[in-house]
Design an enzyme around this catalytic site. Structure first.
Site, PDB file in Angstrom:
ATOM      1  N   ASP A  36     -11.342   1.655  -0.736  1.00 45.82           N
ATOM      2  CA  ASP A  36     -10.263   1.237   0.156  1.00 45.82           C
ATOM      3  C   ASP A  36      -9.902  -0.232  -0.031  1.00 45.82           C
ATOM      4  O   ASP A  36     -10.711  -1.033  -0.502  1.00 45.82           O
ATOM      5  CB  ASP A  36     -10.709   1.467   1.613  1.00 45.82           C
ATOM      6  CG  ASP A  36      -9.540   1.701   2.558  1.00 45.82           C
ATOM      7  OD1 ASP A  36      -8.388   1.420   2.168  1.00 45.82           O
ATOM      8  OD2 ASP A  36      -9.791   2.162   3.680  1.00 45.82           O
ATOM      9  N   GLU A  44      -3.441   9.108  10.035  1.00 48.51           N
ATOM     10  CA  GLU A  44      -4.153   8.022  10.690  1.00 48.51           C
ATOM     11  C   GLU A  44      -3.202   7.083  11.422  1.00 48.51           C
ATOM     12  O   GLU A  44      -3.571   6.455  12.415  1.00 48.51           O
ATOM     13  CB  GLU A  44      -4.961   7.245   9.643  1.00 48.51           C
ATOM     14  CG  GLU A  44      -5.854   6.170  10.213  1.00 48.51           C
ATOM     15  CD  GLU A  44      -6.636   5.461   9.122  1.00 48.51           C
ATOM     16  OE1 GLU A  44      -7.413   4.561   9.460  1.00 48.51           O
ATOM     17  OE2 GLU A  44      -6.473   5.815   7.940  1.00 48.51           O
ATOM     18  N   GLU A  61      -4.144   7.652  -1.345  1.00 52.35           N
ATOM     19  CA  GLU A  61      -3.378   7.528  -0.101  1.00 52.35           C
ATOM     20  C   GLU A  61      -1.930   7.217  -0.474  1.00 52.35           C
ATOM     21  O   GLU A  61      -1.178   8.114  -0.800  1.00 52.35           O
ATOM     22  CB  GLU A  61      -3.990   6.463   0.807  1.00 52.35           C
ATOM     23  CG  GLU A  61      -3.406   6.469   2.202  1.00 52.35           C
ATOM     24  CD  GLU A  61      -4.041   5.446   3.103  1.00 52.35           C
ATOM     25  OE1 GLU A  61      -4.011   5.646   4.324  1.00 52.35           O
ATOM     26  OE2 GLU A  61      -4.559   4.419   2.604  1.00 52.35           O
ATOM     27  N   ASP A  95       0.810  -1.212   0.000  1.00 53.36           N
ATOM     28  CA  ASP A  95       0.000   0.000   0.000  1.00 53.36           C
ATOM     29  C   ASP A  95       0.852   1.275   0.000  1.00 53.36           C
ATOM     30  O   ASP A  95       0.332   2.366   0.195  1.00 53.36           O
ATOM     31  CB  ASP A  95      -0.958   0.011   1.194  1.00 53.36           C
ATOM     32  CG  ASP A  95      -0.222  -0.127   2.521  1.00 53.36           C
ATOM     33  OD1 ASP A  95       1.025  -0.094   2.528  1.00 53.36           O
ATOM     34  OD2 ASP A  95      -0.894  -0.286   3.555  1.00 53.36           O
TER      35      ASP A  95
END
Length: 632
Positions: free
Chosen positions: A395, A450, A444, A177
């Site tokens: 997501d 976060e 992202e 990611d």
């Protein structure tokens, strides 16, 4: 006639190199140079060399006579041929690639580019064909492979980047990611392993950011593979076999090259990408959003009343969006997604109507697994459009495999057709996608607010690495989180809202945290929906970063710093004349506002606390003007 013949001969020598006898290859090196960025500085120059003994290619990049990337392997291997060796030069042709376009988001709205493109044609063993396209512009060099039909699947590349051994390197270890932290090494001493393809190197004052562009489902995403003790970073692909059943143009292997300001302000990876595939972009509207996940967590996603409260707060601030995160469609007491009439049980339509009356748009989170088939997309996307939802935050792709990239190829036209803005999380990074699909507001691909493991050094590296490549959903503004790396500096946290560019700037704080900091709230109420221009004022990766971004005649400035408290200085590179700089600083009793009048080009001095920063708005000074606030 004699003059015409001489001119034609001269052009032939320029394009193909020295004359050669039939069957004899004398050409072994060629150069491709882009326009100079300024009169005192020559732009990047690429030198492609063919080793006549092995038939292997290398590419070297230099700038102003200094080598930035050493001769590095160039080649690709398919199931039909090894096109990394045994190559024979066939010919070269050149053209200029130039154009203009407007971006819906990013560091610059109106963009113009001009590149020199050279196509080098080679043949390998058995007559296999390979074209290598090399482009050079004022701010970068890129190359890609072009293969004809019948070449078969790709088994890998021998492409690599060899840096001077002592070059400074800012690298993040690879993960699916793209969310690992950046750390500083030298090119040769970095630990062995895999790194994200957003690596920054510096030698002799010149920087090179390794990236890629025009990545789609026709290929597989790249990461950088490094062996300990060597300054070489080779391209590794997610898939061991990349399927190809026709002609293939691989993604661009890009090097953004120049001084730090040139690299930071560059739009090179977008310039390389295909033009927009969305004809009508009038519905695409970026802007700040109140992101309710860090403000309220899953309970907020399951509560209509809480979301209405967030809408009221966003409306009072002038923020155009509220993002409803996870939880809104996972509560079994509300509705079941397997029910054909599931949409009747959601409160989102009521929230959309409530928000519309207050001029606020609603965006919703959705898991990729609920959009991974054509049938699911046909269920979800038209319904969300019918409800009046403005955008989707998708997501957990968590993959850069060719199969996942093919899913991106399907979801992008589908969201555009249903007029839905897009924010990808758990995703790849932009790589030119925002030029081709302008409804992509942000992605992202970053270890953002976060997460709980960020460092001040990471904050000061992102503007020079990840955010160079495209919009980045770091989600700044979480003043209520005590574990953030700049926890002692509310001014530094505020500055991140400018320092980090995102088409949807998801503000992650609670209404209570903003109300407790009226200077921060006032500043965030001024944040524009998009930026016209971006300039680097000062910084060095891992140490500090100060960027100015303009909307109209006003400039917004954000800065972050590592280390002990000190007075930071930077040139006010905004234009001639007098400027009112409306600073927000850390004071003894909280955030303090300090207006100053400074001439453009003069040095601006700003006190910052340990691991702190600042925020500011700059506007043209006129007698009697004491604030840069937007007229109410």
């Amino acid at each position: 006639m004699v003059l015409l013949l001489c001119g034609a001969l001269a052009m032939t020598l320029f394009v193909t190199g020295p004359a050669r006898a039939k069957g004899q290859v004398r050409d072994s090196a060629w150069t491709v140079s882009g326009p100079s960025p300024r009169a005192s500085d020559s732009g990047p120059l690429a030198r492609l060399r063919l080793d006549r003994a092995s038939g292997a290619l290398t590419l070297q990049v230099s700038r102003s006579g200094r080598t930035v990337v050493e001769p590095s392997p160039v080649g690709i291997v398919t199931e039909r041929a090894d096109l990394s060796r045994g190559l024979r030069f066939v010919g070269r042709s050149d053209r200029t690639v130039a154009g203009q376009y407007r971006s819906t988001v990013g560091k610059e709205r109106s963009r113009a580019y001009r590149m020199t493109e050279a196509r080098f044609r080679f043949r390998g063993d058995g007559g296999a064909r390979l074209d290598v396209l090399v482009r050079a512009s004022a701010d970068g060099v890129a190359y890609r492979y072009v293969l004809p039909s019948g070449s078969g699947d790709v088994l890998g590349e021998t492409s690599a980047f060899t840096l001077p051994a002592d070059a400074d390197a800012w690298l993040g270890t690879y993960r699916k990611d793209n969310e690992n932290l950046f750390k500083q090494y030298t090119a040769a001493t970095a630990p062995a392993g895999e790194y994200m393809a957003q690596a920054l190197f510096q030698t002799g004052g010149t920087y090179a950011l390794i990236a890629e562009s025009d990545l789609t489902g026709r290929y597989s995403a790249a990461r950088l593979v490094h062996e300990e003790g060597a300054p070489t970073y080779r391209i590794g692909l997610w898939d061991q076999r990349v399927e190809s059943d026709g002609p293939l143009s691989t993604p661009w292997r890009a090097m953004v090259v120049g001084d730090l300001a040139t690299v930071t302000e560059s739009t090179f990876t977008d310039d390389l990408a295909p033009a927009s595939k969305v004809a009508d972009t009038s519905w695409i509207r970026p802007g700040p959003a109140l992101w309710t996940w860090l403000a309220g967590g899953r309970p907020a996603g399951q509560s209509l009343s809480m979301q209405k409260g967030y809408v009221d707060y966003a409306a009072a601030r002038g923020w155009p969006y509220v993002v409803v995160d996870a939880g809104w469609y996972f509560d079994p007491d509300q509705w079941d997604v397997t029910d054909p009439d599931w949409q009747r049980n959601s409160w989102i339509p009521e929230l959309v109507r409530y928000a519309k009356q207050r001029k606020v748009g609603i965006q919703v989170w959705i898991h990729q697994r609920d959009l991974d088939t054509a049938e699911e997309r046909e269920q979800w996307l038209p319904t969300l459009e019918k409800w009046g939802v403005k955008g989707v935050k998708i997501d957990f792709m968590d993959s850069e495999a060719q199969q996942t990239l093919r899913w991106y190829d399907e979801i992008l036209p589908a969201t555009a057709a249903h007029h839905l803005l897009v924010n990808f999380h758990g995703s790849t990074i932009p790589k030119g996608i925002q030029r081709t699909w302008p409804q992509v507001m942000t992605m992202e691909g970053v270890n953002g607010e976060e997460k709980r493991v960020n460092t001040p050094e990471h904050l000061a590296t992102l503007p020079f690495t990840r955010n160079v490549i495209g919009s980045m959903d770091f989600t700044p503004g979480a003043f209520h989180r005590a574990e953030r790396p700049n926890a002692a500096s509310d001014a530094g946290e505020l500055g991140l809202s400018v320092l980090y560019e995102s088409g949807i700037q998801n503000l992650a704080g609670t209404p209570e945290s903003y109300d407790a900091r009226p200077q921060a709230r006032r500043f965030l109420e001024q944040i524009p929906a998009s930026w016209d221009r971006t300039r680097l004022l000062a910084g060095r990766p891992g140490e500090s970063a100060v960027l100015a971004r303009a909307k109209g005649e006003r400039w917004f400035i954000g800065g972050t710093f590592t280390g002990d408290a000190h007075t930071a200085t930077m040139p006010l590179r905004l234009g001639r004349g007098k400027w009112l700089v409306d600073l927000v600083l850390d004071g003894a009793d909280g955030l303090a506002r300090e207006p100053r009048v400074v001439r453009g080009g003069d040095t601006l001095s700003v006190p910052v606390v340990k691991d702190g920063g600042f925020a500011a708005i700059a506007c043209r000074w006129r007698p009697g003007v004491t604030s840069c606030d937007r007229p109410s």
